[in-house]
Motif scaffolding. Structure first.
Motif, PDB file in Angstrom:
ATOM      1  N   THR A  34       6.824   5.164   0.637  1.00  0.00           N
ATOM      2  CA  THR A  34       6.333   5.674   1.920  1.00  0.00           C
ATOM      3  C   THR A  34       4.819   5.487   2.041  1.00  0.00           C
ATOM      4  O   THR A  34       4.114   5.365   1.042  1.00  0.00           O
ATOM      5  N   THR A  35       4.359   5.492   3.297  1.00  0.00           N
ATOM      6  CA  THR A  35       2.917   5.468   3.567  1.00  0.00           C
ATOM      7  C   THR A  35       2.491   6.689   4.369  1.00  0.00           C
ATOM      8  O   THR A  35       1.302   6.901   4.575  1.00  0.00           O
ATOM      9  N   GLY A  36       3.469   7.444   4.882  1.00  0.00           N
ATOM     10  CA  GLY A  36       3.152   8.612   5.698  1.00  0.00           C
ATOM     11  C   GLY A  36       2.927   8.290   7.162  1.00  0.00           C
ATOM     12  O   GLY A  36       2.473   9.136   7.922  1.00  0.00           O
ATOM     13  N   ASP A  37       3.270   7.069   7.585  1.00  0.00           N
ATOM     14  CA  ASP A  37       3.090   6.719   8.999  1.00  0.00           C
ATOM     15  C   ASP A  37       4.449   6.500   9.674  1.00  0.00           C
ATOM     16  O   ASP A  37       5.495   6.670   9.060  1.00  0.00           O
ATOM     17  N   ASP A  38       4.411   6.099  10.943  1.00  0.00           N
ATOM     18  CA  ASP A  38       5.636   5.909  11.719  1.00  0.00           C
ATOM     19  C   ASP A  38       6.531   4.795  11.173  1.00  0.00           C
ATOM     20  O   ASP A  38       7.708   4.741  11.501  1.00  0.00           O
ATOM     21  N   GLY A  39       5.995   3.909  10.364  1.00  0.00           N
ATOM     22  CA  GLY A  39       6.784   2.812   9.815  1.00  0.00           C
ATOM     23  C   GLY A  39       7.737   3.218   8.715  1.00  0.00           C
ATOM     24  O   GLY A  39       8.579   2.423   8.301  1.00  0.00           O
ATOM     25  N   ASP A  40       7.622   4.459   8.230  1.00  0.00           N
ATOM     26  CA  ASP A  40       8.499   4.896   7.150  1.00  0.00           C
ATOM     27  C   ASP A  40       9.947   5.054   7.603  1.00  0.00           C
ATOM     28  O   ASP A  40      10.870   4.851   6.824  1.00  0.00           O
ATOM     29  N   GLU A  41      10.143   5.443   8.855  1.00  0.00           N
ATOM     30  CA  GLU A  41      11.484   5.780   9.313  1.00  0.00           C
ATOM     31  C   GLU A  41      11.629   5.539  10.807  1.00  0.00           C
ATOM     32  O   GLU A  41      10.721   5.824  11.572  1.00  0.00           O
ATOM     33  N   GLU A  42      12.786   5.003  11.209  1.00  0.00           N
ATOM     34  CA  GLU A  42      13.132   4.862  12.621  1.00  0.00           C
ATOM     35  C   GLU A  42      14.405   5.656  12.868  1.00  0.00           C
ATOM     36  O   GLU A  42      15.364   5.552  12.098  1.00  0.00           O
ATOM     37  N   LEU A  43      14.418   6.465  13.926  1.00  0.00           N
ATOM     38  CA  LEU A  43      15.587   7.257  14.310  1.00  0.00           C
ATOM     39  C   LEU A  43      16.068   6.812  15.681  1.00  0.00           C
ATOM     40  O   LEU A  43      15.260   6.681  16.603  1.00  0.00           O
ATOM     41  N   VAL A  44      17.370   6.583  15.814  1.00  0.00           N
ATOM     42  CA  VAL A  44      17.943   6.175  17.097  1.00  0.00           C
ATOM     43  C   VAL A  44      19.125   7.093  17.402  1.00  0.00           C
ATOM     44  O   VAL A  44      20.180   7.003  16.754  1.00  0.00           O
ATOM     45  N   PRO A  45      18.966   8.001  18.372  1.00  0.00           N
ATOM     46  CA  PRO A  45      20.094   8.859  18.774  1.00  0.00           C
ATOM     47  C   PRO A  45      21.191   8.019  19.421  1.00  0.00           C
ATOM     48  O   PRO A  45      20.913   7.028  20.106  1.00  0.00           O
ATOM     49  N   LEU A  46      22.436   8.422  19.221  1.00  0.00           N
ATOM     50  CA  LEU A  46      23.558   7.735  19.855  1.00  0.00           C
ATOM     51  C   LEU A  46      23.710   8.228  21.295  1.00  0.00           C
ATOM     52  O   LEU A  46      23.464   9.401  21.582  1.00  0.00           O
ATOM     53  N   ALA A  47      24.128   7.351  22.180  1.00  0.00           N
ATOM     54  CA  ALA A  47      24.355   7.735  23.575  1.00  0.00           C
ATOM     55  C   ALA A  47      25.463   8.780  23.669  1.00  0.00           C
ATOM     56  O   ALA A  47      25.427   9.656  24.521  1.00  0.00           O
TER      57      ALA A  47
ATOM     58  N   HIS B  60       0.808  -1.217   0.000  1.00  0.00           N
ATOM     59  CA  HIS B  60       0.000   0.000   0.000  1.00  0.00           C
ATOM     60  C   HIS B  60       0.850   1.280   0.000  1.00  0.00           C
ATOM     61  O   HIS B  60       0.319   2.383   0.016  1.00  0.00           O
ATOM     62  N   ALA B  61       2.181   1.142  -0.047  1.00  0.00           N
ATOM     63  CA  ALA B  61       3.065   2.320  -0.052  1.00  0.00           C
ATOM     64  C   ALA B  61       3.063   2.968  -1.432  1.00  0.00           C
ATOM     65  O   ALA B  61       2.789   2.331  -2.446  1.00  0.00           O
ATOM     66  N   GLN B  62       3.390   4.250  -1.432  1.00  0.00           N
ATOM     67  CA  GLN B  62       3.498   5.003  -2.682  1.00  0.00           C
ATOM     68  C   GLN B  62       4.952   5.397  -2.904  1.00  0.00           C
ATOM     69  O   GLN B  62       5.674   5.713  -1.957  1.00  0.00           O
ATOM     70  N   LEU B  63       5.353   5.395  -4.166  1.00  0.00           N
ATOM     71  CA  LEU B  63       6.703   5.818  -4.492  1.00  0.00           C
ATOM     72  C   LEU B  63       6.825   7.311  -4.241  1.00  0.00           C
ATOM     73  O   LEU B  63       5.979   8.099  -4.647  1.00  0.00           O
ATOM     74  N   ASP B  64       7.875   7.701  -3.518  1.00  0.00           N
ATOM     75  CA  ASP B  64       8.079   9.094  -3.143  1.00  0.00           C
ATOM     76  C   ASP B  64       9.392   9.587  -3.742  1.00  0.00           C
ATOM     77  O   ASP B  64      10.429   8.935  -3.608  1.00  0.00           O
ATOM     78  N   LEU B  65       9.332  10.722  -4.400  1.00  0.00           N
ATOM     79  CA  LEU B  65      10.517  11.396  -4.919  1.00  0.00           C
ATOM     80  C   LEU B  65      10.627  12.722  -4.201  1.00  0.00           C
ATOM     81  O   LEU B  65       9.680  13.513  -4.210  1.00  0.00           O
ATOM     82  N   SER B  66      11.740  12.949  -3.535  1.00  0.00           N
ATOM     83  CA  SER B  66      11.953  14.233  -2.875  1.00  0.00           C
ATOM     84  C   SER B  66      13.287  14.804  -3.323  1.00  0.00           C
ATOM     85  O   SER B  66      14.169  14.076  -3.789  1.00  0.00           O
ATOM     86  N   LEU B  67      13.416  16.110  -3.177  1.00  0.00           N
ATOM     87  CA  LEU B  67      14.658  16.808  -3.484  1.00  0.00           C
ATOM     88  C   LEU B  67      15.154  17.438  -2.198  1.00  0.00           C
ATOM     89  O   LEU B  67      14.365  17.999  -1.432  1.00  0.00           O
ATOM     90  N   ALA B  68      16.448  17.343  -1.947  1.00  0.00           N
ATOM     91  CA  ALA B  68      16.986  17.857  -0.687  1.00  0.00           C
ATOM     92  C   ALA B  68      18.243  18.685  -0.937  1.00  0.00           C
ATOM     93  O   ALA B  68      19.095  18.306  -1.744  1.00  0.00           O
TER      94      ALA B  68
END
Length: 161
Positions: A138-151, A43-51
């Motif tokens: 992407t689907t626009g939900d929390d499953g798109d990306e996980e972030l883990v800060p380093l200690a 159910h994800a959609q292809l996402d093209l972004s420019l950064a």
């Protein structure tokens, strides 16, 4: 004080293969790589972004790792002098293992595709700001990306330093 430094080495497909693919933008003609953008959610959609990515300098302090568990993510340089690619394996519990991180210095004619689930640091342009096209599912939900800060921050240096 920063921990032991990671020495960035030149990016090569053979040393990056556990984390994804390196593509050469210098190849003549048209080369298709669409099959490398893996999608694990129908159910994800292809996402093209420019950064536009601010420039960083070596030594550089890494502060977090991220991953996209259900999609590969491609970074295609549009206007960049070079960039830093830092990856690490999973620790076996679904978290990044920064103690085994490796860094690569990519050139302006190298695109990368992070494999789905590959832990990586956010993009760092070197020498000057850089522009990239980014392709992922992407689907626009929390499953798109996980972030883990380093200690604690980790330092990346130039291998030739």
């Amino acid at each position: 004080m920063l921990p032991v430094a990671i020495a960035a080495q030149p990016l090569a497909a053979s040393s990056f293969r556990d984390y994804g693919h390196v593509l050469s933008l210098a190849e003549a003609g048209r080369v298709y790589h669409g099959g490398l953008i893996e999608n694990r959610r129908p159910h994800a959609q292809l996402d093209l972004s420019l950064a536009l990515v601010d420039a960083g300098v070596l030594p550089f302090a890494l502060r977090l790792f991220e991953r996209h568990p259900f999609s590969a993510q491609a970074f295609i340089p549009i206007d960049v002098a070079g960039y830093l690619v830092t990856v690490c394996p999973d620790d076996g519990t679904g978290q990044p293992d920064p103690s085994r991180a490796v860094s690569f210095m990519a050139g302006p004619d190298q695109a990368i595709v992070y494999a789905a689930g590959a832990w990586h640091h956010p993009m760092v342009a070197l020498q000057r700001p850089g522009r990239f096209a980014i392709v992922m599912w992407t689907t626009g939900d929390d499953g798109d990306e996980e972030l883990v800060p380093l200690a604690a921050p980790m330092q990346v240096i130039n291998k030739t330093s």
